[in-house]
Scaffold this motif. Structure first.
Motif, mmCIF file in Angstrom:
data_model
loop_
_atom_site.group_PDB
_atom_site.id
_atom_site.type_symbol
_atom_site.label_atom_id
_atom_site.label_comp_id
_atom_site.label_asym_id
_atom_site.label_seq_id
_atom_site.Cartn_x
_atom_site.Cartn_y
_atom_site.Cartn_z
ATOM 1 N N THR A 125 3.325 4.983 -0.426
ATOM 2 C CA THR A 125 2.377 4.108 -1.119
ATOM 3 C C THR A 125 1.286 3.567 -0.204
ATOM 4 O O THR A 125 0.136 3.387 -0.628
ATOM 5 N N GLU A 126 1.632 3.306 1.035
ATOM 6 C CA GLU A 126 0.669 2.684 1.947
ATOM 7 C C GLU A 126 -0.546 3.564 2.225
ATOM 8 O O GLU A 126 -1.585 3.074 2.678
ATOM 9 N N ARG A 127 -0.455 4.859 1.926
ATOM 10 C CA ARG A 127 -1.568 5.770 2.192
ATOM 11 C C ARG A 127 -2.808 5.431 1.359
ATOM 12 O O ARG A 127 -3.920 5.796 1.722
ATOM 13 N N TYR A 128 -2.615 4.738 0.222
ATOM 14 C CA TYR A 128 -3.756 4.411 -0.634
ATOM 15 C C TYR A 128 -3.738 2.973 -1.157
ATOM 16 O O TYR A 128 -4.786 2.387 -1.413
ATOM 17 N N ALA A 129 -2.550 2.383 -1.317
ATOM 18 C CA ALA A 129 -2.458 1.105 -2.025
ATOM 19 C C ALA A 129 -2.963 -0.076 -1.208
ATOM 20 O O ALA A 129 -3.469 -1.050 -1.777
ATOM 21 N N VAL A 130 -2.835 -0.026 0.109
ATOM 22 C CA VAL A 130 -3.301 -1.145 0.932
ATOM 23 C C VAL A 130 -4.797 -1.357 0.716
ATOM 24 O O VAL A 130 -5.258 -2.488 0.506
ATOM 25 N N GLU A 131 -5.558 -0.276 0.732
ATOM 26 C CA GLU A 131 -7.005 -0.377 0.503
ATOM 27 C C GLU A 131 -7.303 -0.924 -0.887
ATOM 28 O O GLU A 131 -8.190 -1.776 -1.064
ATOM 29 N N ALA A 132 -6.554 -0.466 -1.887
ATOM 30 C CA ALA A 132 -6.777 -0.929 -3.262
ATOM 31 C C ALA A 132 -6.508 -2.425 -3.394
ATOM 32 O O ALA A 132 -7.265 -3.153 -4.057
ATOM 33 N N LEU A 189 -7.036 -3.602 -10.123
ATOM 34 C CA LEU A 189 -6.202 -2.909 -9.143
ATOM 35 C C LEU A 189 -6.097 -1.439 -9.550
ATOM 36 O O LEU A 189 -5.080 -0.971 -10.049
ATOM 37 N N CYS A 190 -7.175 -0.723 -9.340
ATOM 38 C CA CYS A 190 -7.263 0.679 -9.759
ATOM 39 C C CYS A 190 -6.915 1.576 -8.579
ATOM 40 O O CYS A 190 -7.756 1.821 -7.709
ATOM 41 N N GLU A 191 -5.688 2.044 -8.555
ATOM 42 C CA GLU A 191 -5.230 2.884 -7.459
ATOM 43 C C GLU A 191 -5.379 4.371 -7.764
ATOM 44 O O GLU A 191 -5.247 5.195 -6.864
ATOM 45 N N ASP A 192 -5.644 4.722 -9.019
ATOM 46 C CA ASP A 192 -5.531 6.117 -9.441
ATOM 47 C C ASP A 192 -6.401 7.065 -8.621
ATOM 48 O O ASP A 192 -5.948 8.127 -8.190
ATOM 49 N N GLU A 193 -7.672 6.689 -8.403
ATOM 50 C CA GLU A 193 -8.574 7.572 -7.668
ATOM 51 C C GLU A 193 -8.120 7.736 -6.220
ATOM 52 O O GLU A 193 -8.069 8.851 -5.686
ATOM 53 N N LEU A 194 -7.775 6.619 -5.578
ATOM 54 C CA LEU A 194 -7.292 6.683 -4.198
ATOM 55 C C LEU A 194 -5.970 7.440 -4.125
ATOM 56 O O LEU A 194 -5.714 8.188 -3.176
ATOM 57 N N MET A 195 -5.132 7.245 -5.145
ATOM 58 C CA MET A 195 -3.832 7.907 -5.197
ATOM 59 C C MET A 195 -3.988 9.425 -5.224
ATOM 60 O O MET A 195 -3.298 10.155 -4.508
ATOM 61 N N LEU A 196 -4.913 9.902 -6.054
ATOM 62 C CA LEU A 196 -5.136 11.343 -6.157
ATOM 63 C C LEU A 196 -5.689 11.914 -4.857
ATOM 64 O O LEU A 196 -5.418 13.058 -4.501
ATOM 65 N N GLN A 197 -6.457 11.097 -4.144
ATOM 66 C CA GLN A 197 -7.075 11.561 -2.907
ATOM 67 C C GLN A 197 -6.109 11.530 -1.724
ATOM 68 O O GLN A 197 -6.087 12.452 -0.903
ATOM 69 N N TYR A 198 -5.301 10.466 -1.655
ATOM 70 C CA TYR A 198 -4.485 10.258 -0.456
ATOM 71 C C TYR A 198 -2.973 10.274 -0.696
ATOM 72 O O TYR A 198 -2.205 10.254 0.264
ATOM 73 N N GLY A 199 -2.547 10.292 -1.952
ATOM 74 C CA GLY A 199 -1.124 10.200 -2.250
ATOM 75 C C GLY A 199 -0.328 11.386 -1.724
ATOM 76 O O GLY A 199 -0.807 12.521 -1.702
ATOM 77 N N ALA A 200 0.898 11.114 -1.304
ATOM 78 C CA ALA A 200 1.784 12.175 -0.814
ATOM 79 C C ALA A 200 3.219 11.673 -0.852
ATOM 80 O O ALA A 200 3.474 10.486 -0.635
ATOM 81 N N PRO A 201 4.158 12.571 -1.124
ATOM 82 C CA PRO A 201 5.567 12.168 -1.042
ATOM 83 C C PRO A 201 5.988 12.059 0.417
ATOM 84 O O PRO A 201 5.316 12.587 1.313
ATOM 85 N N TYR A 202 7.088 11.375 0.656
ATOM 86 C CA TYR A 202 7.654 11.386 1.998
ATOM 87 C C TYR A 202 8.106 12.806 2.340
ATOM 88 O O TYR A 202 8.491 13.574 1.447
ATOM 89 N N PRO A 203 8.065 13.162 3.609
ATOM 90 C CA PRO A 203 8.553 14.489 4.006
ATOM 91 C C PRO A 203 9.981 14.714 3.519
ATOM 92 O O PRO A 203 10.834 13.832 3.645
ATOM 93 N N GLY A 204 10.202 15.870 2.936
ATOM 94 C CA GLY A 204 11.539 16.226 2.475
ATOM 95 C C GLY A 204 11.867 15.813 1.058
ATOM 96 O O GLY A 204 12.905 16.213 0.521
ATOM 97 N N VAL A 205 11.003 15.022 0.410
ATOM 98 C CA VAL A 205 11.305 14.538 -0.942
ATOM 99 C C VAL A 205 11.364 15.662 -1.975
ATOM 100 O O VAL A 205 12.333 15.752 -2.743
ATOM 101 N N PRO A 206 10.361 16.543 -2.076
ATOM 102 C CA PRO A 206 10.449 17.602 -3.099
ATOM 103 C C PRO A 206 11.698 18.460 -2.947
ATOM 104 O O PRO A 206 12.370 18.779 -3.941
ATOM 105 N N GLU A 207 12.018 18.811 -1.717
ATOM 106 C CA GLU A 207 13.196 19.643 -1.468
ATOM 107 C C GLU A 207 14.485 18.896 -1.821
ATOM 108 O O GLU A 207 15.426 19.478 -2.368
ATOM 109 N N MET A 208 14.522 17.598 -1.517
ATOM 110 C CA MET A 208 15.696 16.782 -1.847
ATOM 111 C C MET A 208 15.907 16.708 -3.352
ATOM 112 O O MET A 208 17.037 16.839 -3.852
#
Length: 201
Positions: free
Chosen positions: A8-15, A65-84
């Motif tokens: 979340t911190e990849r985009y939400a702090v700025e928002a 508190l519009c995070e959607d645009e920043l989320m699409l640009q910078y959002g990412a899962p933690y490493p290993g999440v999709p595989e888990m």
């Protein structure tokens, strides 16, 4: 979701900084914002305002508190999440997200970080109730033979304990110092499947 699956911190702090500036709330640090990830939104605003917000202030906060645009640009899962998540499905588990956020937020986060197809159920907050209420509703609806909560904050731990299910604490998230009473802790998302299987034995 936040701090367990989503970085979340990849985009939400700025928002948050943007909406706080618009509201005249100054001097808030990045860490103070991060410390509130996962909390109920009205509680967050109350903390930083120093008083209970008016309905007008709360709606302004929610709308701005519009995070959607920043989320699409910078959002990412933690490493290993999709595989888990894939491993849990392969092992026969149903995966549900139980969050203090709205359904809109859960859906947008899942889409932005590419895990929508890996989530079976999405349970948003129920009005302004604590997460324990949302989790109880989810469990009552689904009636699983066995369930386990995975999370990174005290809100997650308290919800699990209130509903008498085991809890996996994620030390890589936003509240590692809050997880001393977890049934088991993990340092990486890749360890979650094994932790859940260990708790079910």
């Amino acid at each position: 979701m936040d701090g367990t699956l989503n970085q979340t911190e990849r985009y939400a702090v700025e928002a948050f900084h943007k909406v706080f500036d618009d509201m005249g709330i100054h001097g808030v640090t990045d860490q103070q914002i991060i410390d509130q990830f996962g909390a109920i939104s009205k509680d967050v605003l109350t903390l930083f305002l120093g008083k209970t917000p008016t309905e007008e202030q709360y709606q302004f906060y929610r709308n701005k508190l519009c995070e959607d645009e920043l989320m699409l640009q910078y959002g990412a899962p933690y490493p290993g999440v999709p595989e888990m998540l894939d491993r849990l499905h392969q092992a026969g588990y149903t995966i549900a997200v139980c969050s203090n956020a709205s359904l809109h937020h859960i859906e947008h986060v899942s889409h932005a970080i590419g895990i929508t197809e890996k989530i079976d159920l999405m349970q948003p907050r129920i009005q302004s109730n604590p997460k324990s209420v949302s989790l109880k509703y989810l469990l009552d609806q689904e009636q699983p033979d066995w369930a386990c909560m995975v999370g990174d904050r005290i809100f997650d731990l308290e919800a699990a304990k209130a509903n008498h299910i085991p809890f996996v604490g994620c030390l890589y998230g936003f509240g590692p110092n809050e997880l001393s009473k977890a049934d088991i802790v993990v340092e990486h998302a890749s360890e979650i499947t094994q932790a859940i299987e260990q708790l079910q034995q």
